[in-house]
Design a protein around this motif. Structure first.
Motif, PDB file in Angstrom:
ATOM      1  N   TYR A 286      -6.402  -3.438   5.568  1.00 16.07           N
ATOM      2  CA  TYR A 286      -7.190  -3.959   4.286  1.00 16.07           C
ATOM      3  C   TYR A 286      -6.738  -5.362   3.903  1.00 16.07           C
TER       4      TYR A 286
ATOM      5  N   GLN B  25      -4.214   0.281  -4.465  1.00 15.81           N
ATOM      6  CA  GLN B  25      -5.048   1.587  -4.096  1.00 15.81           C
ATOM      7  C   GLN B  25      -6.045   1.131  -3.424  1.00 15.81           C
ATOM      8  N   LEU B  26      -6.078   1.750  -2.217  1.00 16.99           N
ATOM      9  CA  LEU B  26      -7.399   1.243  -1.355  1.00 16.99           C
ATOM     10  C   LEU B  26      -8.753   1.997  -1.889  1.00 16.99           C
TER      11      LEU B  26
ATOM     12  N   TRP C  20      -9.151   1.913   6.326  1.00 14.18           N
ATOM     13  CA  TRP C  20      -8.828   0.516   6.942  1.00 14.18           C
ATOM     14  C   TRP C  20      -7.018   0.543   6.990  1.00 14.18           C
TER      15      TRP C  20
ATOM     16  N   ILE D  31       0.790  -1.256  -0.082  1.00 16.80           N
ATOM     17  CA  ILE D  31       0.003  -0.127   0.105  1.00 16.80           C
ATOM     18  C   ILE D  31       1.038   1.099  -0.119  1.00 16.80           C
TER      19      ILE D  31
ATOM     20  N   PRO E 249      -6.786  -7.296   0.335  1.00 16.97           N
ATOM     21  CA  PRO E 249      -7.091  -7.228  -0.986  1.00 16.97           C
ATOM     22  C   PRO E 249      -7.504  -8.706  -1.442  1.00 16.97           C
TER      23      PRO E 249
ATOM     24  N   LYS F 281     -12.885   2.713   1.757  1.00 15.46           N
ATOM     25  CA  LYS F 281     -12.132   1.794   2.660  1.00 15.46           C
ATOM     26  C   LYS F 281     -10.557   2.446   2.946  1.00 15.46           C
ATOM     27  N   GLN F 282     -10.759   3.746   2.756  1.00 14.93           N
ATOM     28  CA  GLN F 282      -9.423   4.495   3.037  1.00 14.93           C
ATOM     29  C   GLN F 282      -8.919   4.452   4.557  1.00 14.93           C
TER      30      GLN F 282
ATOM     31  N   LYS G 215      -3.525  -0.309   6.770  1.00 15.78           N
ATOM     32  CA  LYS G 215      -2.778  -1.756   6.395  1.00 15.78           C
ATOM     33  C   LYS G 215      -3.745  -2.907   7.016  1.00 15.78           C
TER      34      LYS G 215
ATOM     35  N   GLU H 111      -6.781  -8.165  -7.044  1.00 21.14           N
ATOM     36  CA  GLU H 111      -5.876  -7.030  -6.724  1.00 21.14           C
ATOM     37  C   GLU H 111      -4.202  -7.560  -6.394  1.00 21.14           C
TER      38      GLU H 111
END
Length: 510
Positions: free
Chosen positions: A407, A395-396, A403, A389, A409, A400-401, A405, A413
């Protein structure tokens, strides 16, 4: 729990007489034996009688009457010390200190419909004498006298009686104490053949529920020794042998175990190994751990193997040059600290054993799913450890920005991020392979379509010639290695596969 069942025969009990001679309650002057029965009646101060007014030898009182008289004498004196366990004393001297805690003495007790000629040698009172002696010498041991009313020549009646008593008592114990293993020992020396055979058959049927052993006392030869010109003393057994019933079935069952192991059906292999645990405990335990691993419980299996590989049985069986690397490998995977990339990678790499195994079992769809999952886990490990990231490879989504690390995928992704990191275009060979894999994954997982080796050749590895389970696995492993970091140390074989092969070789050797 260890239980010993003794079928009581006429030559198992002796009596230590006042003159110091041990006489057998079953020696009646026939077959070259001394007339101990007559002498024992004299020891009691009684004349040996007859069952009827017809003074024929076949109607004379014998061990049934004699045993009862001695039993009541012992009860009255509260002392069973004159009783001698001619065949079983040597067994108990060793077995009780080793954990024998229950004894069942099966004495014959035939119904009135059977001729007195046969009933006079019933051993129910000999069983009572033995029980009194054992209780006196070994107070902690639970002793039960079992004298079912059944004719000795009634084979079906004996079988039904044993089933009702033995099978149900074993099942009851295992239900009440599921975590306490049961060892059942049987001693049939000297009993009627019908009883011995029926007990052995029924005991063999319990091999899946508990360990069954046969103990056989070695009768002394000669059975009697000269103590004087007219006096002969009965001798006691001094040795015995012990064998596991499971060994009789090993030549046949080994083939079934070997077949199940080769197929990767470790649960079935463990069931068949249950009866052979006394000599193959390490294989039995290993089958259980490999069964866990084949159920995708790899981490749990490795934790158990971490203890197992250091056990005495494993040390005795697995060569040092194989065991130590396996031990170090497992320690590296299971160590709680430090949590390194290599440790996490090795844990994921163990999954390749399942891919290889399912291909061998011709479970192509399952093998492919395991393969795609393993590939995704490797990419996800790189995503976490290389901060994809922060480096802009992923890209988030706007929603979900927050979230960061945390996040997670998806495979698509991760695949595109790996492509971006390496600066590859869509026509790069590996990207084409990954795209085909994604399409095949959608077909297998989303649409539930089954796969064959031919499908993997045409839809995933089109350059492969003559696909088989081994060539397909090698192609899968090559792709997995391609997405690994260069500093990850890829083992020559997963530890699970090494142990699988060791188990297979051990079974093949017999």
């Amino acid at each position: 729990m260890k239980t010993l069942i003794i079928t009581v025969g006429t030559r198992q009990v002796g009596w230590h007489c006042r003159d110091g001679v041990v006489r057998s309650l079953g020696a009646d002057g026939d077959r070259g034996h001394p007339p101990h029965v007559d002498e024992l009646y004299a020891e009691l101060g009684q004349k040996r009688g007859y069952h009827s007014d017809d003074p024929k030898s076949e109607f004379r009182y014998s061990v049934r009457d004699l045993g009862e008289r001695f039993y009541h004498q012992c009860v009255s004196a509260q002392d069973f010390s004159p009783v001698e366990l001619l065949l079983d004393g040597v067994i108990l001297a060793e077995a009780v200190p080793q954990g024998l805690n229950r004894i069942v003495l099966w004495g014959t007790n035939q119904p009135d419909s059977v001729s007195w000629y046969f009933r006079r040698e019933d051993t129910l009172w000999l069983a009572e004498l033995m029980a009194g002696k054992i209780r006196q010498d070994y107070p902690p041991v639970e002793v039960t006298v079992w004298a079912p009313l059944v004719a000795v020549n009634d084979v079906n009646g004996i079988r039904r009686t044993i089933e009702a008593f033995l099978v149900e008592s074993v099942k009851g114990y295992l239900t009440q104490y599921p975590d306490d293993p049961l060892t059942l020992q049987i001693q049939t020396k000297g009993s009627a053949p019908q009883i011995a055979n029926a007990l052995e058959i029924c005991a063999a049927a319990l091999l899946r529920q508990c360990m069954v052993e046969q103990v056989v006392p070695q009768e002394p030869s000669p059975m009697f020794e000269e103590m004087g010109e007219t006096v002969r003393q009965v001798r006691s057994a001094t040795t015995f042998s012990r064998s596991n019933f499971g060994e009789y079935f090993w030549p046949v069952e080994r083939e079934r175990i070997l077949s199940a192991w080769e197929r990767g059906d470790f649960t079935e292999a463990k069931v068949w190994l249950e009866t052979h645990r006394d000599r193959r405990q390490a294989l039995y335990e290993l089958a259980g751990y490999l069964a866990l691993a084949s159920n995708w419980q790899t981490e749990e299996a490795l934790k158990k193997l971490r203890s197992w590989v250091g056990t005495k049985t494993a040390k005795q069986l697995i060569p040092v040059n194989m065991r130590l690397p396996i031990k170090n490998h497992i320690e590296q995977i299971c160590a709680t600290q430090p949590i390194s990339q290599q440790k996490q990678f090795l844990k994921i790499w163990e999954s390749t054993f399942l891919i290889w195994l399912e291909l061998r079992r011709h479970h192509i769809s399952i093998a492919f799913v395991y393969f795609s999952q393993t590939l995704e886990r490797l990419l996800f490990l790189r995503y976490k450890t290389e901060d994809w990231i922060d480096k802009g490879y992923i890209q988030l989504p706007p929603e979900k920005q927050s979230w960061g690390k945390n996040y997670k995928p998806g495979f698509g992704e991760l695949r595109l991020a790996w492509q971006k990191m390496h600066g590859l275009d869509d026509q790069a060979p590996i990207m084409q392979t990954l795209n085909r894999l994604n399409e095949l994954r959608n077909s297998a997982v989303h649409r539930g379509e089954s796969l064959t080796l031919a499908d993997l050749k045409s839809k995933l590895f089109p350059g492969m010639a003559n696909p088989n389970s081994e060539t397909v696995y090698l192609a899968m492993e090559e792709l997995l290695q391609e997405v690994c970091m260069t500093d990850w140390q890829i083992p020559e074989q997963p530890v699970l596969r090494s142990l699988y092969q060791w188990g297979l070789d051990s079974l093949a050797q017999g």
